[in-house]
Design a protein around this motif. Structure first.
Motif, PDB file in Angstrom:
ATOM      1  N   CYS A  55     -14.119  -4.501  -4.611  1.00 34.28           N
ATOM      2  CA  CYS A  55     -14.772  -3.542  -3.611  1.00 34.28           C
ATOM      3  C   CYS A  55     -15.937  -3.263  -4.094  1.00 34.28           C
ATOM      4  O   CYS A  55     -16.953  -2.529  -3.531  1.00 34.28           O
ATOM      5  N   GLN A 114      -3.948   5.337  -8.117  1.00 25.75           N
ATOM      6  CA  GLN A 114      -4.821   4.148  -7.576  1.00 25.75           C
ATOM      7  C   GLN A 114      -4.614   2.980  -8.830  1.00 25.75           C
ATOM      8  O   GLN A 114      -4.236   3.010  -9.799  1.00 25.75           O
ATOM      9  N   ARG A 173       0.820  -1.059   0.063  1.00 28.26           N
ATOM     10  CA  ARG A 173      -0.054  -0.094   0.121  1.00 28.26           C
ATOM     11  C   ARG A 173       0.721   1.193   0.155  1.00 28.26           C
ATOM     12  O   ARG A 173       0.136   2.331  -0.424  1.00 28.26           O
ATOM     13  N   ASN A 186      -9.499  -7.658  -4.572  1.00 31.92           N
ATOM     14  CA  ASN A 186      -9.079  -6.264  -3.993  1.00 31.92           C
ATOM     15  C   ASN A 186      -8.558  -5.297  -4.941  1.00 31.92           C
ATOM     16  O   ASN A 186      -7.655  -4.541  -4.596  1.00 31.92           O
ATOM     17  N   TYR A 187      -8.977  -5.532  -6.270  1.00 30.22           N
ATOM     18  CA  TYR A 187      -8.634  -4.219  -7.366  1.00 30.22           C
ATOM     19  C   TYR A 187     -10.073  -3.449  -7.556  1.00 30.22           C
ATOM     20  O   TYR A 187     -11.105  -4.322  -7.263  1.00 30.22           O
ATOM     21  N   PRO A 188      -9.991  -2.434  -7.967  1.00 25.77           N
ATOM     22  CA  PRO A 188     -11.171  -1.648  -8.040  1.00 25.77           C
ATOM     23  C   PRO A 188     -12.071  -2.415  -8.888  1.00 25.77           C
ATOM     24  O   PRO A 188     -13.401  -2.413  -9.242  1.00 25.77           O
ATOM     25  N   ASN A 199      -9.547  -2.989   1.140  1.00 26.03           N
ATOM     26  CA  ASN A 199     -10.384  -1.815   0.489  1.00 26.03           C
ATOM     27  C   ASN A 199     -10.118  -1.237  -0.781  1.00 26.03           C
ATOM     28  O   ASN A 199     -10.195  -0.293  -1.329  1.00 26.03           O
ATOM     29  N   CYS A 200      -9.250  -1.935  -1.707  1.00 21.32           N
ATOM     30  CA  CYS A 200      -8.816  -1.740  -2.849  1.00 21.32           C
ATOM     31  C   CYS A 200      -7.860  -0.364  -3.064  1.00 21.32           C
ATOM     32  O   CYS A 200      -7.883   0.313  -3.829  1.00 21.32           O
ATOM     33  N   THR A 201      -7.153  -0.090  -1.983  1.00 23.14           N
ATOM     34  CA  THR A 201      -6.835   1.358  -1.879  1.00 23.14           C
ATOM     35  C   THR A 201      -5.364   1.429  -1.660  1.00 23.14           C
ATOM     36  O   THR A 201      -4.958   0.625  -0.502  1.00 23.14           O
ATOM     37  N   VAL A 202      -4.530   2.211  -2.213  1.00 21.97           N
ATOM     38  CA  VAL A 202      -3.179   2.378  -1.857  1.00 21.97           C
ATOM     39  C   VAL A 202      -3.081   4.020  -1.453  1.00 21.97           C
ATOM     40  O   VAL A 202      -3.853   4.614  -1.364  1.00 21.97           O
ATOM     41  N   SER A 203      -1.806   4.133  -0.663  1.00 23.77           N
ATOM     42  CA  SER A 203      -1.887   5.092   0.020  1.00 23.77           C
ATOM     43  C   SER A 203      -1.393   6.389  -0.904  1.00 23.77           C
ATOM     44  O   SER A 203      -0.933   7.554  -0.145  1.00 23.77           O
ATOM     45  N   THR A 204      -1.260   6.476  -2.071  1.00 21.18           N
ATOM     46  CA  THR A 204      -1.219   7.587  -2.877  1.00 21.18           C
ATOM     47  C   THR A 204      -2.355   7.757  -4.025  1.00 21.18           C
ATOM     48  O   THR A 204      -3.334   7.307  -3.928  1.00 21.18           O
TER      49      THR A 204
END
Length: 469
Positions: free
Chosen positions: A374, A311, A265, A333-335, A303-308
Protein backbone atom coordinates in the motif's frame (compact mmCIF):
# COMPACT_ATOMS: atom_id res chain seq x y z
CA UNK A 1 9.42 -17.16 15.26
CA UNK A 2 10.56 -19.25 18.13
CA UNK A 3 14.00 -19.50 19.64
CA UNK A 4 13.79 -22.04 22.44
CA UNK A 5 15.34 -25.48 22.08
CA UNK A 6 14.24 -26.58 25.51
CA UNK A 7 11.03 -25.16 26.92
CA UNK A 8 10.51 -24.10 30.48
CA UNK A 9 8.57 -26.76 32.31
CA UNK A 10 4.97 -25.92 32.96
CA UNK A 11 2.88 -27.06 35.88
CA UNK A 12 2.63 -30.76 36.59
CA UNK A 13 -0.57 -32.58 35.88
CA UNK A 14 -0.43 -31.55 32.23
CA UNK A 15 -2.57 -34.38 30.90
CA UNK A 16 -6.16 -35.18 31.66
CA UNK A 17 -7.10 -38.72 32.58
CA UNK A 18 -7.06 -41.10 29.64
CA UNK A 19 -10.46 -41.71 28.07
CA UNK A 20 -11.38 -45.12 26.75
CA UNK A 21 -12.39 -45.86 23.18
CA UNK A 22 -15.67 -47.32 24.39
CA UNK A 23 -16.91 -44.32 26.36
CA UNK A 24 -20.61 -44.88 26.99
CA UNK A 25 -22.50 -42.03 25.41
CA UNK A 26 -22.26 -38.95 23.23
CA UNK A 27 -23.30 -36.72 26.12
CA UNK A 28 -20.56 -38.14 28.34
CA UNK A 29 -18.01 -37.48 25.62
CA UNK A 30 -18.95 -33.80 25.40
CA UNK A 31 -19.48 -33.95 21.64
CA UNK A 32 -20.67 -30.88 19.83
CA UNK A 33 -23.52 -30.77 17.37
CA UNK A 34 -21.14 -29.86 14.52
CA UNK A 35 -22.08 -30.94 11.02
CA UNK A 36 -20.39 -33.78 9.20
CA UNK A 37 -18.14 -32.17 6.61
CA UNK A 38 -17.31 -35.03 4.26
CA UNK A 39 -19.61 -37.53 2.51
CA UNK A 40 -17.31 -40.36 3.58
CA UNK A 41 -17.69 -39.81 7.33
CA UNK A 42 -19.79 -41.99 9.61
CA UNK A 43 -21.50 -40.97 12.83
CA UNK A 44 -20.04 -43.35 15.41
CA UNK A 45 -17.69 -41.72 17.94
CA UNK A 46 -14.64 -42.84 19.90
CA UNK A 47 -11.96 -41.22 22.04
CA UNK A 48 -8.28 -41.45 21.18
CA UNK A 49 -6.01 -42.50 24.08
CA UNK A 50 -2.98 -40.63 25.38
CA UNK A 51 -0.59 -43.09 23.70
CA UNK A 52 -0.97 -45.19 20.56
CA UNK A 53 1.86 -47.73 20.49
CA UNK A 54 2.32 -49.81 17.35
CA UNK A 55 0.13 -49.78 14.26
CA UNK A 56 -3.44 -48.52 14.34
CA UNK A 57 -6.04 -47.50 11.74
CA UNK A 58 -8.64 -44.77 12.20
CA UNK A 59 -11.70 -45.65 10.12
CA UNK A 60 -13.95 -43.15 8.39
CA UNK A 61 -17.10 -44.64 9.89
CA UNK A 62 -16.08 -43.06 13.22
CA UNK A 63 -15.49 -39.50 14.41
CA UNK A 64 -12.48 -39.59 16.73
CA UNK A 65 -12.25 -37.26 19.72
CA UNK A 66 -9.06 -35.85 21.23
CA UNK A 67 -9.54 -35.08 24.91
CA UNK A 68 -5.81 -34.81 25.61
CA UNK A 69 -2.55 -34.97 23.73
CA UNK A 70 -2.37 -38.25 21.85
CA UNK A 71 1.17 -39.52 21.16
CA UNK A 72 1.87 -42.08 18.42
CA UNK A 73 5.02 -44.19 18.87
CA UNK A 74 6.68 -47.32 17.48
CA UNK A 75 4.32 -47.81 14.56
CA UNK A 76 2.18 -46.26 11.83
CA UNK A 77 -1.07 -44.42 12.36
CA UNK A 78 -3.19 -44.93 9.24
CA UNK A 79 -6.17 -42.62 8.74
CA UNK A 80 -8.77 -43.51 6.13
CA UNK A 81 -10.01 -40.92 3.57
CA UNK A 82 -12.93 -38.96 4.97
CA UNK A 83 -12.03 -39.51 8.62
CA UNK A 84 -12.78 -36.63 11.01
CA UNK A 85 -10.75 -36.01 14.19
CA UNK A 86 -12.13 -33.40 16.62
CA UNK A 87 -10.23 -31.77 19.46
CA UNK A 88 -11.96 -30.87 22.71
CA UNK A 89 -11.37 -27.38 24.05
CA UNK A 90 -9.48 -27.12 27.33
CA UNK A 91 -9.48 -24.42 29.98
CA UNK A 92 -5.79 -23.56 29.55
CA UNK A 93 -3.60 -23.47 26.46
CA UNK A 94 -1.02 -25.72 28.16
CA UNK A 95 -3.59 -28.51 28.22
CA UNK A 96 -4.58 -28.11 24.56
CA UNK A 97 -5.43 -31.35 22.79
CA UNK A 98 -3.20 -32.45 19.90
CA UNK A 99 -2.14 -35.41 17.78
CA UNK A 100 1.62 -35.92 17.92
CA UNK A 101 3.58 -38.31 15.70
CA UNK A 102 6.95 -39.08 17.29
CA UNK A 103 10.15 -39.67 15.34
CA UNK A 104 9.98 -43.45 15.84
CA UNK A 105 6.49 -43.49 14.29
CA UNK A 106 4.84 -42.42 11.06
CA UNK A 107 1.48 -41.25 9.76
CA UNK A 108 -0.35 -42.50 6.68
CA UNK A 109 -3.11 -39.92 6.28
CA UNK A 110 -4.09 -39.91 2.61
CA UNK A 111 -7.44 -38.32 1.83
CA UNK A 112 -8.97 -37.53 -1.56
CA UNK A 113 -10.49 -34.47 -3.18
CA UNK A 114 -14.01 -35.59 -2.23
CA UNK A 115 -13.07 -37.27 1.06
CA UNK A 116 -10.35 -35.24 2.78
CA UNK A 117 -9.11 -36.06 6.25
CA UNK A 118 -10.26 -33.31 8.61
CA UNK A 119 -8.86 -32.17 11.94
CA UNK A 120 -11.20 -29.67 13.55
CA UNK A 121 -12.68 -28.29 16.75
CA UNK A 122 -15.20 -30.19 18.83
CA UNK A 123 -17.00 -26.97 19.75
CA UNK A 124 -20.40 -26.16 18.27
CA UNK A 125 -19.29 -22.63 17.35
CA UNK A 126 -15.58 -23.14 16.65
CA UNK A 127 -12.87 -20.51 17.10
CA UNK A 128 -9.09 -20.30 16.63
CA UNK A 129 -7.22 -22.14 19.37
CA UNK A 130 -10.00 -24.53 20.34
CA UNK A 131 -7.45 -27.37 20.21
CA UNK A 132 -3.70 -27.70 19.73
CA UNK A 133 -3.01 -29.07 16.25
CA UNK A 134 -1.12 -31.76 14.36
CA UNK A 135 2.58 -32.33 15.13
CA UNK A 136 4.93 -34.59 13.15
CA UNK A 137 8.50 -35.17 14.31
CA UNK A 138 11.25 -36.84 12.31
CA UNK A 139 14.91 -37.83 12.29
CA UNK A 140 16.26 -35.37 9.69
CA UNK A 141 18.95 -32.77 10.53
CA UNK A 142 18.08 -29.62 12.48
CA UNK A 143 20.25 -26.57 13.16
CA UNK A 144 20.75 -26.80 16.92
CA UNK A 145 24.00 -27.41 18.80
CA UNK A 146 22.92 -30.92 19.82
CA UNK A 147 21.29 -31.80 16.49
CA UNK A 148 18.01 -32.33 18.31
CA UNK A 149 15.29 -30.11 19.72
CA UNK A 150 12.11 -30.28 21.75
CA UNK A 151 8.94 -29.41 19.92
CA UNK A 152 7.19 -26.24 21.04
CA UNK A 153 4.02 -26.30 23.07
CA UNK A 154 4.88 -29.45 25.02
CA UNK A 155 5.66 -29.69 28.74
CA UNK A 156 8.22 -32.50 29.28
CA UNK A 157 6.75 -33.17 32.71
CA UNK A 158 3.45 -34.12 31.10
CA UNK A 159 4.83 -36.51 28.46
CA UNK A 160 3.81 -40.13 29.14
CA UNK A 161 6.57 -42.50 30.21
CA UNK A 162 8.48 -44.07 27.35
CA UNK A 163 7.50 -41.42 24.79
CA UNK A 164 10.24 -39.57 22.86
CA UNK A 165 9.38 -35.85 22.64
CA UNK A 166 12.51 -34.77 20.72
CA UNK A 167 13.00 -34.37 16.98
CA UNK A 168 16.02 -34.23 14.70
CA UNK A 169 18.82 -36.60 13.71
CA UNK A 170 21.11 -37.52 10.83
CA UNK A 171 18.73 -39.11 8.29
CA UNK A 172 18.11 -36.49 5.60
CA UNK A 173 15.81 -38.83 3.68
CA UNK A 174 13.89 -39.85 6.80
CA UNK A 175 10.30 -40.90 6.07
CA UNK A 176 7.56 -39.84 8.50
CA UNK A 177 4.84 -41.15 6.17
CA UNK A 178 2.27 -39.39 3.99
CA UNK A 179 -0.02 -36.42 4.54
CA UNK A 180 -2.29 -35.71 1.56
CA UNK A 181 -5.63 -33.95 1.17
CA UNK A 182 -5.75 -32.95 4.82
CA UNK A 183 -7.55 -29.98 6.37
CA UNK A 184 -6.69 -28.60 9.83
CA UNK A 185 -9.03 -26.01 11.37
CA UNK A 186 -9.26 -23.89 14.56
CA UNK A 187 -6.03 -25.25 16.04
CA UNK A 188 -3.08 -23.62 17.80
CA UNK A 189 -2.24 -22.93 21.42
CA UNK A 190 -0.26 -19.92 22.66
CA UNK A 191 1.13 -21.07 26.00
CA UNK A 192 3.53 -18.14 26.23
CA UNK A 193 5.49 -16.01 23.76
CA UNK A 194 7.79 -18.32 21.79
CA UNK A 195 6.08 -21.46 23.07
CA UNK A 196 3.11 -22.32 20.88
CA UNK A 197 1.44 -25.13 19.00
CA UNK A 198 0.54 -24.35 15.39
CA UNK A 199 -2.02 -25.69 12.94
CA UNK A 200 0.60 -28.10 11.57
CA UNK A 201 4.08 -28.31 13.09
CA UNK A 202 6.85 -30.29 11.39
CA UNK A 203 10.08 -30.91 13.32
CA UNK A 204 13.04 -32.60 11.64
CA UNK A 205 10.83 -34.16 8.96
CA UNK A 206 12.85 -35.68 6.13
CA UNK A 207 12.40 -35.60 2.39
CA UNK A 208 11.27 -39.23 2.30
CA UNK A 209 7.96 -37.95 3.64
CA UNK A 210 5.15 -37.22 1.17
CA UNK A 211 3.16 -34.04 1.85
CA UNK A 212 0.77 -32.31 -0.53
CA UNK A 213 -2.67 -30.70 -0.57
CA UNK A 214 -2.95 -29.19 2.89
CA UNK A 215 -5.40 -26.55 4.10
CA UNK A 216 -4.63 -24.91 7.45
CA UNK A 217 -7.36 -22.52 8.54
CA UNK A 218 -8.17 -20.16 11.41
CA UNK A 219 -5.39 -21.16 13.79
CA UNK A 220 -4.42 -19.33 16.96
CA UNK A 221 -0.73 -19.15 16.01
CA UNK A 222 1.16 -19.99 12.80
CA UNK A 223 -0.47 -21.98 10.03
CA UNK A 224 2.45 -24.19 8.93
CA UNK A 225 5.70 -24.05 10.91
CA UNK A 226 8.70 -26.16 9.91
CA UNK A 227 11.67 -26.64 12.23
CA UNK A 228 14.65 -28.06 10.35
CA UNK A 229 14.52 -31.12 8.14
CA UNK A 230 14.15 -30.99 4.37
CA UNK A 231 10.63 -32.21 3.67
CA UNK A 232 9.21 -31.10 0.30
CA UNK A 233 5.60 -29.93 -0.10
CA UNK A 234 3.20 -29.07 -2.93
CA UNK A 235 -0.19 -27.37 -2.71
CA UNK A 236 -0.68 -25.84 0.71
CA UNK A 237 -3.17 -23.17 1.79
CA UNK A 238 -2.63 -21.23 5.01
CA UNK A 239 -5.57 -18.90 5.63
CA UNK A 240 -6.50 -16.56 8.48
CA UNK A 241 -4.07 -18.00 11.01
CA UNK A 242 -3.48 -15.25 13.51
CA UNK A 243 0.32 -15.13 13.50
CA UNK A 244 2.52 -16.10 10.51
CA UNK A 245 0.95 -18.07 7.69
CA UNK A 246 4.25 -19.86 6.93
CA UNK A 247 7.19 -20.08 9.34
CA UNK A 248 10.61 -21.70 8.67
CA UNK A 249 13.40 -22.19 11.20
CA UNK A 250 16.24 -24.35 12.59
CA UNK A 251 17.87 -25.02 9.23
CA UNK A 252 14.87 -26.04 7.12
CA UNK A 253 16.11 -26.77 3.58
CA UNK A 254 13.15 -28.27 1.77
CA UNK A 255 11.25 -27.13 -1.31
CA UNK A 256 7.66 -25.89 -1.48
CA UNK A 257 5.67 -25.16 -4.64
CA UNK A 258 2.10 -23.91 -5.09
CA UNK A 259 1.39 -22.26 -1.75
CA UNK A 260 -1.22 -19.63 -0.89
CA UNK A 261 -1.68 -17.41 2.17
CA UNK A 262 -4.85 -15.35 2.54
CA UNK A 263 -6.03 -12.97 5.26
CA UNK A 264 -9.57 -12.74 6.62
CA UNK A 265 -10.10 -9.10 7.61
CA UNK A 266 -12.31 -10.06 10.54
CA UNK A 267 -9.68 -12.12 12.38
CA UNK A 268 -7.63 -10.71 15.26
CA UNK A 269 -3.95 -11.05 14.32
CA UNK A 270 -0.95 -11.26 16.64
CA UNK A 271 0.17 -7.73 17.53
CA UNK A 272 3.35 -6.64 15.75
CA UNK A 273 4.16 -10.17 14.66
CA UNK A 274 1.99 -11.35 11.77
CA UNK A 275 3.74 -12.07 8.47
CA UNK A 276 2.91 -13.99 5.35
CA UNK A 277 6.29 -15.75 5.55
CA UNK A 278 8.74 -15.61 8.44
CA UNK A 279 12.13 -17.27 8.11
CA UNK A 280 14.90 -17.58 10.73
CA UNK A 281 18.39 -18.91 10.13
CA UNK A 282 18.96 -21.60 12.75
CA UNK A 283 21.27 -21.92 15.75
CA UNK A 284 24.42 -23.31 14.07
CA UNK A 285 26.43 -20.85 11.97
CA UNK A 286 27.33 -23.26 9.15
CA UNK A 287 23.84 -24.80 8.98
CA UNK A 288 21.42 -22.10 7.91
CA UNK A 289 17.77 -22.24 7.00
CA UNK A 290 17.41 -22.08 3.20
CA UNK A 291 13.96 -22.96 1.84
CA UNK A 292 13.42 -23.17 -1.93
CA UNK A 293 10.05 -21.52 -2.60
CA UNK A 294 8.28 -21.26 -5.94
CA UNK A 295 4.77 -20.24 -6.97
CA UNK A 296 3.61 -18.63 -3.74
CA UNK A 297 0.72 -16.20 -3.49
CA UNK A 298 0.88 -14.16 -0.28
CA UNK A 299 -2.25 -11.99 -0.30
CA UNK A 300 -3.11 -9.48 2.40
CA UNK A 301 -6.43 -7.61 2.76
CA UNK A 302 -7.71 -4.68 0.77
CA UNK A 303 -5.79 -1.50 1.67
CA UNK A 304 -3.46 -3.63 3.84
CA UNK A 305 -5.95 -3.26 6.68
CA UNK A 306 -7.68 -5.70 8.99
CA UNK A 307 -10.61 -4.79 11.20
CA UNK A 308 -8.73 -4.89 14.51
CA UNK A 309 -5.96 -2.85 16.10
CA UNK A 310 -3.54 -5.74 15.54
CA UNK A 311 -2.24 -5.01 12.09
CA UNK A 312 -0.17 -7.14 9.75
CA UNK A 313 3.57 -6.69 9.24
CA UNK A 314 5.48 -8.10 6.24
CA UNK A 315 4.49 -10.22 3.28
CA UNK A 316 7.83 -11.97 3.82
CA UNK A 317 10.39 -11.43 6.58
CA UNK A 318 13.85 -13.04 6.42
CA UNK A 319 16.03 -12.68 9.50
CA UNK A 320 18.60 -14.20 11.91
CA UNK A 321 21.21 -14.85 9.21
CA UNK A 322 18.85 -16.86 7.05
CA UNK A 323 19.13 -17.87 3.37
CA UNK A 324 16.34 -18.36 0.83
CA UNK A 325 15.39 -18.79 -2.81
CA UNK A 326 12.04 -17.36 -3.93
CA UNK A 327 10.79 -17.35 -7.53
CA UNK A 328 7.62 -17.00 -9.59
CA UNK A 329 5.60 -15.63 -6.67
CA UNK A 330 3.17 -12.83 -5.82
CA UNK A 331 3.26 -10.75 -2.61
CA UNK A 332 0.55 -8.16 -2.13
CA UNK A 333 -1.42 -6.03 0.33
CA UNK A 334 0.85 -6.16 3.34
CA UNK A 335 2.11 -2.89 4.88
CA UNK A 336 5.66 -3.99 4.07
CA UNK A 337 6.60 -6.26 1.18
CA UNK A 338 9.92 -8.11 1.52
CA UNK A 339 12.11 -7.34 4.54
CA UNK A 340 15.68 -8.49 5.26
CA UNK A 341 16.28 -7.90 8.94
CA UNK A 342 19.94 -8.35 9.90
CA UNK A 343 23.49 -8.06 8.62
CA UNK A 344 23.99 -11.75 7.89
CA UNK A 345 20.75 -12.08 5.95
CA UNK A 346 21.47 -8.89 4.00
CA UNK A 347 25.05 -9.92 3.15
CA UNK A 348 23.90 -13.30 1.77
CA UNK A 349 21.38 -11.74 -0.64
CA UNK A 350 22.37 -11.47 -4.30
CA UNK A 351 20.58 -9.65 -7.12
CA UNK A 352 23.38 -10.13 -9.63
CA UNK A 353 22.60 -11.24 -13.18
CA UNK A 354 25.63 -13.49 -12.93
CA UNK A 355 23.88 -15.39 -10.15
CA UNK A 356 20.53 -15.72 -11.92
CA UNK A 357 20.81 -19.49 -12.18
CA UNK A 358 23.48 -19.98 -9.56
CA UNK A 359 23.70 -23.16 -7.51
CA UNK A 360 25.60 -21.35 -4.74
CA UNK A 361 23.78 -22.48 -1.59
CA UNK A 362 25.49 -19.83 0.55
CA UNK A 363 23.49 -17.09 -1.22
CA UNK A 364 19.87 -15.97 -1.28
CA UNK A 365 17.93 -15.18 -4.45
CA UNK A 366 14.65 -13.41 -5.11
CA UNK A 367 13.94 -13.57 -8.86
CA UNK A 368 10.86 -13.41 -11.11
CA UNK A 369 8.44 -12.17 -8.46
CA UNK A 370 5.70 -9.50 -8.24
CA UNK A 371 5.39 -7.30 -5.14
CA UNK A 372 2.65 -4.82 -4.29
CA UNK A 373 2.24 -2.87 -1.06
CA UNK A 374 0.00 0.00 0.00
CA UNK A 375 3.08 2.25 0.18
CA UNK A 376 5.69 1.75 -2.53
CA UNK A 377 8.42 2.97 -0.17
CA UNK A 378 7.92 -0.17 1.91
CA UNK A 379 8.01 -2.69 -0.93
CA UNK A 380 11.63 -3.77 -0.32
CA UNK A 381 13.43 -3.15 2.96
CA UNK A 382 17.22 -3.58 3.16
CA UNK A 383 17.36 -5.06 -0.33
CA UNK A 384 17.41 -4.02 -3.97
CA UNK A 385 15.50 -6.58 -6.02
CA UNK A 386 16.74 -8.14 -9.23
CA UNK A 387 15.32 -6.59 -12.38
CA UNK A 388 13.13 -9.68 -12.93
CA UNK A 389 11.15 -8.76 -9.82
CA UNK A 390 8.73 -5.88 -10.22
CA UNK A 391 6.77 -3.60 -7.95
CA UNK A 392 3.28 -2.77 -9.12
CA UNK A 393 -0.13 -1.76 -7.86
CA UNK A 394 -2.76 -4.30 -6.91
CA UNK A 395 -4.75 -3.45 -10.03
CA UNK A 396 -1.78 -4.30 -12.26
CA UNK A 397 -0.92 -7.65 -10.68
CA UNK A 398 -3.46 -9.04 -13.16
CA UNK A 399 -5.24 -11.35 -10.77
CA UNK A 400 -8.96 -11.76 -11.42
CA UNK A 401 -9.98 -10.29 -8.03
CA UNK A 402 -7.21 -10.10 -5.38
CA UNK A 403 -9.53 -8.98 -2.56
CA UNK A 404 -13.12 -10.13 -3.14
CA UNK A 405 -15.93 -8.77 -0.98
CA UNK A 406 -16.42 -12.08 0.82
CA UNK A 407 -13.57 -14.19 2.20
CA UNK A 408 -15.44 -17.32 1.07
CA UNK A 409 -15.31 -16.07 -2.52
CA UNK A 410 -11.66 -17.12 -2.68
CA UNK A 411 -12.86 -20.73 -2.54
CA UNK A 412 -16.31 -20.86 -4.15
CA UNK A 413 -16.53 -23.27 -7.04
CA UNK A 414 -17.58 -20.60 -9.52
CA UNK A 415 -15.02 -17.97 -8.49
CA UNK A 416 -11.31 -17.79 -9.31
CA UNK A 417 -10.17 -14.53 -7.65
CA UNK A 418 -6.45 -15.38 -7.44
CA UNK A 419 -6.25 -16.70 -11.00
CA UNK A 420 -3.68 -14.70 -13.00
CA UNK A 421 -5.39 -13.13 -15.97
CA UNK A 422 -2.20 -13.30 -18.05
CA UNK A 423 1.20 -14.87 -18.09
CA UNK A 424 3.84 -12.72 -16.33
CA UNK A 425 4.66 -9.57 -18.26
CA UNK A 426 8.17 -9.40 -16.83
CA UNK A 427 10.80 -12.03 -16.22
CA UNK A 428 9.00 -15.12 -17.46
CA UNK A 429 8.80 -18.23 -15.33
CA UNK A 430 12.17 -19.70 -14.50
CA UNK A 431 13.01 -22.73 -12.39
CA UNK A 432 16.78 -22.59 -12.50
CA UNK A 433 18.35 -21.98 -9.11
CA UNK A 434 15.66 -23.99 -7.32
CA UNK A 435 17.60 -27.23 -7.15
CA UNK A 436 19.04 -29.65 -6.63
CA UNK A 437 16.35 -31.12 -4.41
CA UNK A 438 16.85 -34.46 -2.72
CA UNK A 439 14.54 -37.45 -2.98
CA UNK A 440 12.03 -37.53 -5.82
CA UNK A 441 10.76 -33.93 -5.67
CA UNK A 442 10.82 -31.85 -8.86
CA UNK A 443 9.41 -28.38 -9.53
CA UNK A 444 6.61 -28.28 -12.08
CA UNK A 445 6.86 -25.80 -14.95
CA UNK A 446 4.02 -23.30 -14.93
CA UNK A 447 3.30 -20.41 -17.28
CA UNK A 448 1.58 -18.41 -14.53
CA UNK A 449 3.01 -16.76 -11.44
CA UNK A 450 1.63 -17.37 -7.98
CA UNK A 451 0.41 -20.47 -6.22
CA UNK A 452 -3.34 -20.75 -6.86
CA UNK A 453 -3.16 -22.36 -10.31
CA UNK A 454 -1.62 -25.73 -11.07
CA UNK A 455 0.34 -26.51 -14.28
CA UNK A 456 -2.87 -27.72 -15.98
CA UNK A 457 -4.52 -24.34 -15.36
CA UNK A 458 -6.80 -25.53 -12.54
CA UNK A 459 -7.68 -23.13 -9.71
CA UNK A 460 -7.13 -25.68 -6.95
CA UNK A 461 -8.47 -23.45 -4.13
CA UNK A 462 -11.99 -24.16 -5.42
CA UNK A 463 -11.64 -27.92 -5.04
CA UNK A 464 -14.12 -29.47 -2.64
CA UNK A 465 -11.52 -30.72 -0.15
CA UNK A 466 -10.61 -27.12 0.81
CA UNK A 467 -14.17 -26.14 1.82
CA UNK A 468 -13.57 -22.82 3.56
CA UNK A 469 -16.81 -21.36 4.94
Amino acid sequence: MKKHVLLIALAAGFFAACKKDNAPSQEDRGLSAGTVVTPCTGTATAFLPSVISGNRTLFNDTIYILDQKCWVKNGTLTIEPGTVIKGNKKTTAADATALIITRDASINAVGTTSCPIIFTSNVAVPAPGDWGGLVIMGDAPVSTPSGEAQIEGIDPLGVPAGVDYLYGGAAASDNSGSLRYVRVEYAGAVIEEGNELNGITLGGVGCGTTIDHLAILYGADDGLEIFGGNVNIKYVLSAANNDDQFDFDYGYKGAIQFAVAIIDRGVVYAPNNSNGIECDGGLVSNFRTRPLLSNFTIMGPENCTVSTANQLLNAARFRVDTRFVVRNSIFANYPTGIRLDDAGTIAAFSNSNANYCSTDTTKSFFFDNIVSTCNSANAFVNMTPHSSTVYTTEALIELVDPTPASFADYFNGGAIPLYPANAPAVGGTEFCGLGPVKCTFAFDSNDLKGGAVDPAGNYWLAESWVTVK
